[in-house]
Write a protein that holds these residues in place. Structure first.
Motif, PDB file in Angstrom:
ATOM      1  N   PHE A   1       0.847  -1.192   0.000  1.00 22.15           N
ATOM      2  CA  PHE A   1       0.000   0.000   0.000  1.00 22.15           C
ATOM      3  C   PHE A   1       0.883   1.242   0.000  1.00 22.15           C
ATOM      4  CE2 PHE A   1      -2.492  -3.328   2.062  1.00 22.15           C
ATOM      5  CZ  PHE A   1      -3.677  -3.272   1.334  1.00 22.15           C
ATOM      6  N   SER A   2       0.432   2.260  -0.705  1.00 19.67           N
ATOM      7  CA  SER A   2       1.226   3.483  -0.822  1.00 19.67           C
ATOM      8  C   SER A   2       1.172   4.336   0.434  1.00 19.67           C
ATOM      9  CB  SER A   2       0.754   4.303  -2.024  1.00 19.67           C
ATOM     10  OG  SER A   2      -0.639   4.596  -1.924  1.00 19.67           O
ATOM     11  N   HIS A   3       0.131   4.182   1.248  1.00 20.96           N
ATOM     12  CA  HIS A   3      -0.009   4.983   2.460  1.00 20.96           C
ATOM     13  C   HIS A   3      -0.451   4.099   3.624  1.00 20.96           C
ATOM     14  CE1 HIS A   3       0.408   8.654   0.121  1.00 20.96           C
ATOM     15  NE2 HIS A   3      -0.512   8.199  -0.714  1.00 20.96           N
ATOM     16  N   ALA A   4      -0.069   4.505   4.826  1.00 23.27           N
ATOM     17  CA  ALA A   4      -0.456   3.755   6.013  1.00 23.27           C
ATOM     18  C   ALA A   4      -1.968   3.734   6.191  1.00 23.27           C
ATOM     19  CB  ALA A   4       0.214   4.342   7.243  1.00 23.27           C
ATOM     20  N   ALA A   5      -2.640   4.826   5.804  1.00 23.82           N
ATOM     21  CA  ALA A   5      -4.092   4.882   5.956  1.00 23.82           C
ATOM     22  C   ALA A   5      -4.770   3.805   5.122  1.00 23.82           C
ATOM     23  CB  ALA A   5      -4.612   6.267   5.562  1.00 23.82           C
ATOM     24  N   LEU A   6      -4.275   3.583   3.915  1.00 23.87           N
ATOM     25  CA  LEU A   6      -4.841   2.534   3.062  1.00 23.87           C
ATOM     26  C   LEU A   6      -4.582   1.153   3.668  1.00 23.87           C
ATOM     27  CD1 LEU A   6      -3.821   3.862  -0.483  1.00 23.87           C
ATOM     28  CD2 LEU A   6      -6.094   3.909   0.572  1.00 23.87           C
ATOM     29  N   ALA A   7      -3.391   0.972   4.232  1.00 24.03           N
ATOM     30  CA  ALA A   7      -3.065  -0.305   4.857  1.00 24.03           C
ATOM     31  C   ALA A   7      -3.978  -0.571   6.050  1.00 24.03           C
ATOM     32  CB  ALA A   7      -1.605  -0.305   5.302  1.00 24.03           C
ATOM     33  N   ARG A   8      -4.183   0.443   6.872  1.00 27.99           N
ATOM     34  CA  ARG A   8      -5.043   0.272   8.047  1.00 27.99           C
ATOM     35  C   ARG A   8      -6.495   0.041   7.646  1.00 27.99           C
ATOM     36  NH1 ARG A   8      -1.903   4.581  11.858  1.00 27.99           N
ATOM     37  NH2 ARG A   8      -1.159   3.086  13.418  1.00 27.99           N
ATOM     38  N   GLN A   9      -6.914   0.672   6.558  1.00 30.47           N
ATOM     39  CA  GLN A   9      -8.272   0.449   6.076  1.00 30.47           C
ATOM     40  C   GLN A   9      -8.456  -1.000   5.649  1.00 30.47           C
ATOM     41  OE1 GLN A   9      -9.325   3.074   2.864  1.00 30.47           O
ATOM     42  NE2 GLN A   9     -11.325   2.137   2.527  1.00 30.47           N
ATOM     43  N   TRP A  10      -7.453  -1.553   4.968  1.00 33.15           N
ATOM     44  CA  TRP A  10      -7.517  -2.945   4.532  1.00 33.15           C
ATOM     45  C   TRP A  10      -7.541  -3.880   5.745  1.00 33.15           C
ATOM     46  CZ3 TRP A  10      -4.569  -7.355   4.978  1.00 33.15           C
ATOM     47  CH2 TRP A  10      -4.843  -8.386   4.074  1.00 33.15           C
TER      48      TRP A  10
END
Length: 323
Positions: free
Chosen positions: A161-170
């Motif tokens: 993921f390009s950003h931590a926010a996207l990773a946490r959302q997943w």
């Protein structure tokens, strides 16, 4: 000597490649009979004369495992760390008084956790990829983030993921999964293949790994065995420090590293045989399984004498999407 090899329920191509290579090496050893327990016979062809296969269905696999361990003199678990499988089989072998061909259950438990491995290695002063749980405070300067199961094997279920926010959302959409986050580290992904005895360590392979990313997934496509030079001994010294930091590592051990401009960074420790074994015999000009059995029988073995290792390519189906 009788040996019981147990693998996971997966009958994927990579597992069959690894098992076939190991059986070929074991067939060259005198006075050794091998029993393989597995759920599927697919992928096993032209087995050596000293190899027999016990077939089991998924419903009676546990009972078949207990019986195979009872009948064996030694147990060599070929299983992933995921879901505690490798650890539980290793404990069963020792509880039944069998010789365990592999790392101790405690070492498997530690190395089987990406988070624990990172903590222990960092505590020993070894440069390793920082590993976090989603609830931890994450550094803001990561180029990208890798998300993977804490006990995952290889690139299984590994995402980019390009950003931590996207990773946490997943991660939030999968609350039942124990996953960790690691900042993306630029460099050459490599693997070290070790043979560890009680008092000796052989670095048999320094191999570059072929890794690809597609649709936010990380895929393992293969390795080139012994394509990395260690003329100054830096990688062997690193391997010895890692093994010293995790007591109980024994037999075949793999260390995944990233070669960066600042030096090698440890990514993971595999307390088991890795895919590089499929090309190791041809690369070093010696039987790595024979070396291990020699350690079992005499406590020592001689190092391969080939002046220059041969580069051997291992290609696998990495599961890349086809369009």
């Amino acid at each position: 000597m009788s040996s019981d090899l147990t693998r996971s329920s997966s009958s994927d191509f990579r597992g069959d490649m690894l098992l076939t290579a190991l059986l070929a090496d074991l067939s060259r050893i005198d006075d050794l009979s091998v029993t393989v327990l597995r759920l599927s016979s697919q992928g096993l062809h032209n087995l050596p004369d000293n190899v027999s296969v016990v077939m089991s269905g998924s419903d009676d696999c546990a009972a078949a495992l207990v019986q195979c361990i009872a009948d064996a003199d030694a147990v060599w678990p070929l299983a992933p760390e995921s879901d505690g499988l490798l650890e539980s089989i290793s404990r069963m072998a020792l509880q039944n008084g069998k010789l365990l061909i592999g790392s101790s259950p405690d070492a498997v438990h530690l190395a089987g956790s990406k988070y624990l491995t990172s903590q222990v290695l960092r505590g020993a002063g070894i440069t390793t990829v920082a590993t976090y749980f989603s609830t931890d405070t994450l550094p803001p300067n990561a180029q990208a983030w890798i998300v993977k199961p804490d006990d995952g094997a290889g690139c299984s279920d590994t995402h980019l993921f390009s950003h931590a926010a996207l990773a946490r959302q997943w991660i939030a959409a999968r609350p039942a999964c124990a996953v960790v986050l690691q900042p993306y580290v630029a460099g050459r992904p490599c693997s070290l293949s070790l043979l560890c005895g009680s008092s000796e360590l052989f670095l048999l392979g320094c191999s570059e790994q072929r890794i690809a990313a597609a649709d936010h997934r990380i895929h393992y496509l293969g390795s080139t065995v012994n394509s990395i030079s260690d003329t100054d001994g830096q990688l062997e010294r690193l391997a010895r420090r890692v093994v010293a930091a995790i007591p109980g590592l024994w037999g075949y051990v793999g260390i995944d590293i990233i070669l960066t401009e600042q030096g090698p960074v440890v990514l993971a420790v595999n307390p088991r045989m890795t895919m590089c074994h499929a090309g190791l015999h041809d690369s070093i000009g010696a039987n790595p399984a024979g070396m291990l059995v020699e350690i079992l029988r005499s406590g020592r073995c001689s190092e391969p004498r080939r002046q220059k290792n041969r580069q051997v390519s291992i290609d696998v189906d990495g599961g890349l999407p086809r369009h």
